[in-house]
Design a protein around this motif. Structure first.
Motif, PDB file in Angstrom:
ATOM      1  N   LEU A 175       0.838  -1.188   0.004  1.00  0.00           N
ATOM      2  CA  LEU A 175      -0.055   0.118   0.056  1.00  0.00           C
ATOM      3  C   LEU A 175       0.698   1.190   0.005  1.00  0.00           C
ATOM      4  N   TRP A 176       2.014   1.356   0.636  1.00  0.00           N
ATOM      5  CA  TRP A 176       2.837   2.374   0.890  1.00  0.00           C
ATOM      6  C   TRP A 176       3.723   2.616  -0.685  1.00  0.00           C
ATOM      7  N   ARG A 177       3.874   1.431  -1.288  1.00  0.00           N
ATOM      8  CA  ARG A 177       4.537   1.596  -2.599  1.00  0.00           C
ATOM      9  C   ARG A 177       3.628   1.775  -3.715  1.00  0.00           C
ATOM     10  N   LEU A 178       2.506   1.353  -3.821  1.00  0.00           N
ATOM     11  CA  LEU A 178       1.636   1.532  -4.896  1.00  0.00           C
ATOM     12  C   LEU A 178       0.801   2.704  -4.932  1.00  0.00           C
ATOM     13  N   CYS A 181       0.302   5.344   0.806  1.00  0.00           N
ATOM     14  CA  CYS A 181      -0.292   5.387   1.975  1.00  0.00           C
ATOM     15  C   CYS A 181       0.645   5.506   3.291  1.00  0.00           C
ATOM     16  N   ALA A 182       0.900   6.633   3.680  1.00  0.00           N
ATOM     17  CA  ALA A 182       1.977   6.955   4.767  1.00  0.00           C
ATOM     18  C   ALA A 182       1.558   6.180   6.087  1.00  0.00           C
ATOM     19  N   ASP A 243       5.284  11.416   3.380  1.00  0.00           N
ATOM     20  CA  ASP A 243       6.506  10.974   4.448  1.00  0.00           C
ATOM     21  C   ASP A 243       5.721   9.889   5.268  1.00  0.00           C
ATOM     22  N   GLY A 244       6.316   8.826   4.841  1.00  0.00           N
ATOM     23  CA  GLY A 244       5.751   7.608   5.564  1.00  0.00           C
ATOM     24  C   GLY A 244       6.686   7.084   6.917  1.00  0.00           C
ATOM     25  N   VAL A 245       7.910   7.717   6.827  1.00  0.00           N
ATOM     26  CA  VAL A 245       8.527   7.714   7.981  1.00  0.00           C
ATOM     27  C   VAL A 245       8.076   8.156   9.336  1.00  0.00           C
ATOM     28  N   PHE A 246       7.278   8.991   9.264  1.00  0.00           N
ATOM     29  CA  PHE A 246       6.552  10.010  10.324  1.00  0.00           C
ATOM     30  C   PHE A 246       6.072   8.792  11.244  1.00  0.00           C
ATOM     31  N   TRP A 247       5.491   7.678  10.582  1.00  0.00           N
ATOM     32  CA  TRP A 247       4.379   6.860  11.257  1.00  0.00           C
ATOM     33  C   TRP A 247       5.347   5.646  11.702  1.00  0.00           C
ATOM     34  N   ALA A 352       6.112  17.658   3.547  1.00  0.00           N
ATOM     35  CA  ALA A 352       5.513  16.509   2.771  1.00  0.00           C
ATOM     36  C   ALA A 352       4.388  15.886   3.644  1.00  0.00           C
ATOM     37  N   SER A 353       3.247  15.451   3.092  1.00  0.00           N
ATOM     38  CA  SER A 353       2.312  14.665   3.356  1.00  0.00           C
ATOM     39  C   SER A 353       2.532  13.698   4.340  1.00  0.00           C
TER      40      SER A 353
END
Length: 356
Positions: A175-178, A181-182, A243-247, A352-353
């Motif tokens: 989901l993150w790659r495609l 979705c952070a 920005d997925g690293v936030f999570w 970044a979102s």
């Protein structure tokens, strides 16, 4: 959003992502050309907060419900059935929210919930292939308790949970790659930690024993540190629009904090190990521009010493004095961070979102 400049490039990106149609973009541009910028606008951020809380409660409640149900009653075809229904419901709700522009925040959270329900599907499938857990067949039904049978069933339950966690992690990462979705990246990190903890439980049972909470806490601390390191290395790469690293940071640091408290409560001298580690993680994150991990480091400063003093059987007054002193240190540290941030040059770049 208030006081955020909206450029034509933003509208073009909205059309590309099918958030707006071309006609709607032209209407917005016509409105912008006809009316000057500025003026008061209604603050509707409270609606986003409410929607986000509801979506978070739905996803978190789903995860807790699946864990409780499969632990107490085992996993079977019924588990697969309601997990598929939950997965499709969250996927459909996320698509509908994004399609009709009813909320990007709840849409992203619910999309991450698809990975949570994939865990239930995987556990249910494995549970149909293997007797799931010691509760699948009550060991007391025969009139006597066989510890070997109970251990075998619990071991198979751990296998199902470990496999389900890996499936959830893979789904969340997809989901993150495609879909960028952070929040899903945070779900992936949580699933990896659960899979590692279950693998450790399996290894202990394979040796004919059981792990106590303090031993398992070391595994959680090690996994959390590894995930935090991976997130920090990812931060060194160029950052994208999402920005997925936030999570990932809170998912790694919160379980580490609980595990460290458990260790300190049982072994007070380990404060000298876990306290500096918490401070180091916060310092690394802050150096990379991350503010949220500072909150977890602040919690460690407040709680860890108090637990160590209480473990030494100090009087309550001493524990309170330690809490007050640590609170003062946190206050001074927050003021230092504030002053340092104010000295930094401002940037015009859009942040970044943290959603999608």
């Amino acid at each position: 959003m208030r006081n955020v400049p909206l450029h034509e490039s933003h509208l073009l990106e909205a059309v590309r992502q099918k958030i707006l149609s071309s006609d709607q973009m032209e209407q917005v541009l016509a409105l912008a050309r006809a009316r000057p910028a500025g003026g008061a606008i209604a603050d509707v951020r409270w609606a986003t907060v409410v929607q986000g809380l509801l979506a978070s409660a739905a996803v978190g409640g789903s995860a807790l419900g699946i864990l409780v149900d499969t632990t107490d009653h085992g996993a079977n075809l019924g588990t697969v059935a309601y997990s598929v229904v939950g997965l499709l419901a969250m996927l459909g709700a996320s698509i509908a929210l994004r399609r009709y522009a009813w909320g990007r925040v709840p849409a992203a959270i619910l999309l991450a919930g698809v990975a949570v329900w994939s865990y239930g599907v995987a556990v249910g499938v494995v549970g149909m292939l293997l007797p799931f857990g010691q509760h699948a067949v009550n060991p007391y039904d025969t009139g006597f308790y066989d510890p070997r049978v109970a251990a075998l069933r619990a071991f198979r339950g751990d296998v199902a949970m470990a496999v389900g966690s890996l499936v959830a992690a893979a789904t969340a990462y997809a989901l993150w790659r495609l879909r960028r979705c952070a929040p899903a990246l945070g779900v992936a990190a949580a699933a990896v930690m659960l899979a590692g903890e279950r693998a450790f439980e399996m290894a202990m049972r394979d040796q004919g024993g059981y792990s106590d909470g303090t031993t398992a806490a070391l595994v959680v601390l090690g996994l959390g540190a590894a995930i935090f390191t991976a997130a920090s290395l990812r931060d060194r790469a160029p950052k994208g629009a999402v920005d997925g690293v936030f999570w990932v940071h809170p998912v790694a640091m919160f379980p580490m904090g609980i595990a460290a408290i458990l260790r300190i409560d049982r072994h007070g001298e380990e404060l000298l190990l876990w306290f500096p580690l918490a401070l180091a993680l916060g310092a690394i994150a802050y150096a990379q521009g991350r503010k949220l991990p500072l909150l977890f480091s602040a919690m460690a400063v407040l709680v860890f010493p108090a637990f160590a003093v209480a473990d030494a059987h100090a009087p309550p007054a001493a524990v309170v004095m330690v809490l007050v002193a640590c609170g003062a240190v946190i206050g001074l540290g927050a003021q230092w961070v504030r002053a340092r941030d104010l000295e930094r040059p401002a940037t015009d770049a859009d942040p970044a979102s943290i959603w999608s």
